[in-house]
Design a protein around this motif. Structure first.
Motif, mmCIF file in Angstrom:
data_model
loop_
_atom_site.group_PDB
_atom_site.id
_atom_site.type_symbol
_atom_site.label_atom_id
_atom_site.label_comp_id
_atom_site.label_asym_id
_atom_site.label_seq_id
_atom_site.Cartn_x
_atom_site.Cartn_y
_atom_site.Cartn_z
ATOM 1 N N ASN A 1 -37.302 11.425 46.079
ATOM 2 C CA ASN A 1 -37.689 11.486 47.487
ATOM 3 C C ASN A 1 -38.293 12.831 47.860
ATOM 4 O O ASN A 1 -39.184 12.927 48.698
ATOM 5 C CB ASN A 1 -36.482 11.193 48.387
ATOM 6 C CG ASN A 1 -36.301 9.710 48.654
ATOM 7 O OD1 ASN A 1 -37.275 9.007 48.913
ATOM 8 N ND2 ASN A 1 -35.073 9.243 48.572
ATOM 9 N N LYS B 1 -45.084 12.012 50.740
ATOM 10 C CA LYS B 1 -44.739 11.148 51.863
ATOM 11 C C LYS B 1 -45.983 10.559 52.528
ATOM 12 O O LYS B 1 -45.880 9.630 53.318
ATOM 13 C CB LYS B 1 -43.929 11.926 52.900
ATOM 14 C CG LYS B 1 -42.530 12.330 52.432
ATOM 15 C CD LYS B 1 -41.736 12.967 53.553
ATOM 16 C CE LYS B 1 -40.311 13.269 53.102
ATOM 17 N NZ LYS B 1 -39.544 12.037 52.856
ATOM 18 N N ASN C 1 -48.315 6.114 54.812
ATOM 19 C CA ASN C 1 -47.041 6.832 54.827
ATOM 20 C C ASN C 1 -45.967 6.020 54.104
ATOM 21 O O ASN C 1 -45.965 4.788 54.167
ATOM 22 C CB ASN C 1 -46.592 7.089 56.276
ATOM 23 C CG ASN C 1 -47.599 7.926 57.034
ATOM 24 O OD1 ASN C 1 -47.933 9.025 56.625
ATOM 25 N ND2 ASN C 1 -48.098 7.383 58.143
ATOM 26 N N ARG C 2 -45.068 6.728 53.420
ATOM 27 C CA ARG C 2 -43.964 6.032 52.751
ATOM 28 C C ARG C 2 -42.643 6.347 53.442
ATOM 29 O O ARG C 2 -42.464 7.392 54.059
ATOM 30 C CB ARG C 2 -43.876 6.433 51.279
ATOM 31 C CG ARG C 2 -43.363 7.866 51.051
ATOM 32 C CD ARG C 2 -42.993 8.098 49.603
ATOM 33 N NE ARG C 2 -42.513 9.449 49.364
ATOM 34 C CZ ARG C 2 -41.269 9.862 49.522
ATOM 35 N NH1 ARG C 2 -40.358 9.001 49.968
ATOM 36 N NH2 ARG C 2 -40.910 11.109 49.279
ATOM 37 N N LYS C 3 -41.712 5.418 53.288
ATOM 38 C CA LYS C 3 -40.350 5.651 53.739
ATOM 39 C C LYS C 3 -39.515 6.178 52.564
ATOM 40 O O LYS C 3 -40.030 6.392 51.472
ATOM 41 C CB LYS C 3 -39.761 4.354 54.296
ATOM 42 C CG LYS C 3 -40.496 3.830 55.525
ATOM 43 C CD LYS C 3 -39.850 2.562 56.044
ATOM 44 C CE LYS C 3 -40.589 2.045 57.287
ATOM 45 N NZ LYS C 3 -39.977 0.788 57.787
ATOM 46 N N ASP C 4 -38.212 6.390 52.784
ATOM 47 C CA ASP C 4 -37.354 6.837 51.695
ATOM 48 C C ASP C 4 -37.218 5.743 50.650
ATOM 49 O O ASP C 4 -37.057 4.560 50.973
ATOM 50 C CB ASP C 4 -35.970 7.218 52.220
ATOM 51 C CG ASP C 4 -35.983 8.541 52.957
ATOM 52 O OD1 ASP C 4 -36.946 9.307 52.760
ATOM 53 O OD2 ASP C 4 -35.035 8.805 53.721
ATOM 54 N N VAL D 1 -40.266 1.757 47.295
ATOM 55 C CA VAL D 1 -40.329 2.407 48.592
ATOM 56 C C VAL D 1 -41.369 1.691 49.451
ATOM 57 O O VAL D 1 -42.500 1.452 49.009
ATOM 58 C CB VAL D 1 -40.677 3.904 48.446
ATOM 59 C CG1 VAL D 1 -41.921 4.115 47.612
ATOM 60 C CG2 VAL D 1 -40.814 4.563 49.809
#
Length: 502
Positions: free
Chosen positions: A86, A91, A114-117, A131
């Protein structure tokens, strides 16, 4: 005259013979009385008080080298790896591509994703992760209708998942070898074009995102290698295991350890929550009862030996002092007032028996008196005997064996009461010098745990060390004490905590 002479001679013979007989009988009687006095000591009130043996100069227990294996199972929580991923996977992915599709001319594609966790799991001994991603894309260009070109400018939302897997390996030079595979799956990336329909840009964006991730892969792998740098962590433990620690003050007991080799179990993900492995450190362990700290010979961390299995057990030899006071207390409760039969005419009553370790032997002091009905009635005193300490594995008893009289005691008995020199008396005393070790071994187990807790481990190792089983390897008398040299068999469960590096 001849008659008279004959009578005289005859008279001499008559009177000379009885005198000789009387003298001979008297001498024989005196001799018999002397023999009876010396061998039977028929007179009452004999005190046998031999000189106590002098204290033999104390020896120190020379270091005894044993080979021990300290096995440290290691668990690296997957959450640590998840945290590393992460931190180091971008991100945001953004870019502009010219002429991305043949459906438009003079077109450009601008996107921002955009990515999340991410979350991780395991499958087939691989670390898997996924992800969710979302974002927007805008495409500009012209639709070629043949007779005219229509300007197009459209915006769309993007949705999908970045997923991948990670396998871990290690070579014998301590190099972590991660193999990282990453891919993108877009479930929504279609641009609506008025009067034309929709244009899918999923394959275009997938290619661009995969390209961006692959460009970052060397950096990501480097970060993972840094995060999982076991060599650095194990080196700390290795160095700290070159130790010379005093684990007891009186007597002064030292433990010296010198690690020799390291074995490593290949990474295992079968429990679904941890990267499991194990480190087995083979080391020489010296224990000594000495005033000065033993010198430690430092050896740098060697290359790894890769093996299939690491167990959470270890073996270590430790000396634990036997309480002579407790042995003597046990002895007094069992022998005080007891009668020992030398023969049918002689019985010895024990007032007290005491053990004293002297040098490398055991001095046995027997305070005694004879029974009233014995030929040695009224005899009393002290007997000093020498013996050797012995551990009887079958009965789990500590024994004093091979008893023999001290020289001064033997000389005193020869001149006053040689009946006490009969081997049967020594045999009966020896039979009573036997002590169950159950209580001592329980205490020794606690002592061994206390000693082992003083072995230093790096702070990154959260280890729980406990002695489960104690066996007596041998018993030694040294430094005027009795020591059980124990083989401590236990286990060590641990977690290798890899904290974030700033």
């Amino acid at each position: 005259m001849k008659y008279l002479k004959f009578i005289q001679i005859k008279s001499m013979k008559i009177f000379s013979i009885p005198r000789i007989l009387k003298f001979s009988i008297l001498m024989i009687f005196v001799l018999i009385m002397m023999i009876i006095f010396s061998s039977r000591a028929a007179f009452k009130g004999i005190d046998i008080e031999p000189k106590m043996p002098e204290l033999i100069s104390a020896n120190t227990l020379q270091p005894e080298r044993s080979e021990s294996i300290l096995n440290l199972p290691v668990k690296i929580p997957l959450t640590n790896i998840q945290k590393a991923l992460n931190l180091n996977i971008s991100k945001k992915f953004s870019g502009t591509e010219a002429d991305p599709t043949d459906l438009l001319s003079n077109d450009t594609l601008t996107y921002e994703i955009n990515r999340k966790d991410l979350s991780i799991g395991t499958q087939n001994n691989l670390i898997t992760f996924s992800v969710p991603i979302s974002g927007t894309a805008r495409i500009k260009g012209k639709v070629n209708l043949g007779f005219t070109k229509i300007p197009v400018s459209a915006r769309t939302n993007i949705a999908g998942t970045i997923f991948g897997d990670l396998s871990l390996g290690i070579d014998n030079e301590w190099n972590i070898q991660p193999n990282l595979n990453v891919s993108t799956n877009l479930t929504k990336a279609d641009v609506p074009i008025k009067n034309v329909g929709t244009i899918s840009i999923r394959s275009i964006l997938k290619k661009q995102v995969d390209k961006a991730i692959n460009k970052e892969k060397p950096k990501l792998i480097a970060e993972l290698v840094e995060k999982l740098n076991l060599k650095t962590e194990v080196t700390k433990q290795w160095n700290n295991l070159h130790l010379s620690e005093r684990v007891n003050q009186d007597p002064s007991i030292w433990i010296k350890t010198e690690p020799q080799s390291v074995s490593f179990k290949e990474f295992d993900l079968s429990d679904g929550e941890n990267v499991q492995s194990g480190i087995a450190i083979k080391m020489f362990v010296d224990t000594c009862i000495c005033k000065e700290a033993p010198v430690v010979n430092f050896k740098p961390l060697p290359n790894l030996i890769i093996q299939d299995q690491i167990i959470d057990k270890f073996l270590i030899n430790l000396p634990v002092q036997v309480s002579v006071d407790e042995l003597n207390n046990t002895l007094q409760s069992e022998v005080r007032g007891k009668s020992l039969s030398v023969d049918e005419n002689l019985k010895v009553i024990v007032n007290e028996i005491n053990l004293s370790p002297l040098g490398e032997k055991i001095l046995v002091k027997v305070d005694f008196k004879t029974d009233k009905g014995s030929l040695l009635q009224g005899a009393k005193g002290i007997l000093y005997l020498w013996g050797k300490i012995f551990y009887d594995q079958e009965s789990n008893n500590l024994k004093v064996v091979e008893l023999d009289y001290d020289v001064d005691t033997k000389n005193a008995l020869l001149s006053t009461a040689d009946s006490l020199l009969k081997p049967v008396l020594l045999q009966q005393i020896e039979e009573r010098l036997s002590f169950p070790l159950d209580k001592e071994l329980n205490r020794a187990k606690d002592e061994a745990n206390k000693y082992i807790q003083q072995i230093k481990l790096p702070p990154e190792i959260d280890a729980n060390i406990e002695v489960k089983k104690i066996e007596v390897e041998k018993v030694v008398v040294t430094n005027n004490d009795i020591f059980l040299v124990l083989l401590a068999d236990g286990n060590m469960a641990a977690i290798l905590n890899l904290e974030d590096r700033e």
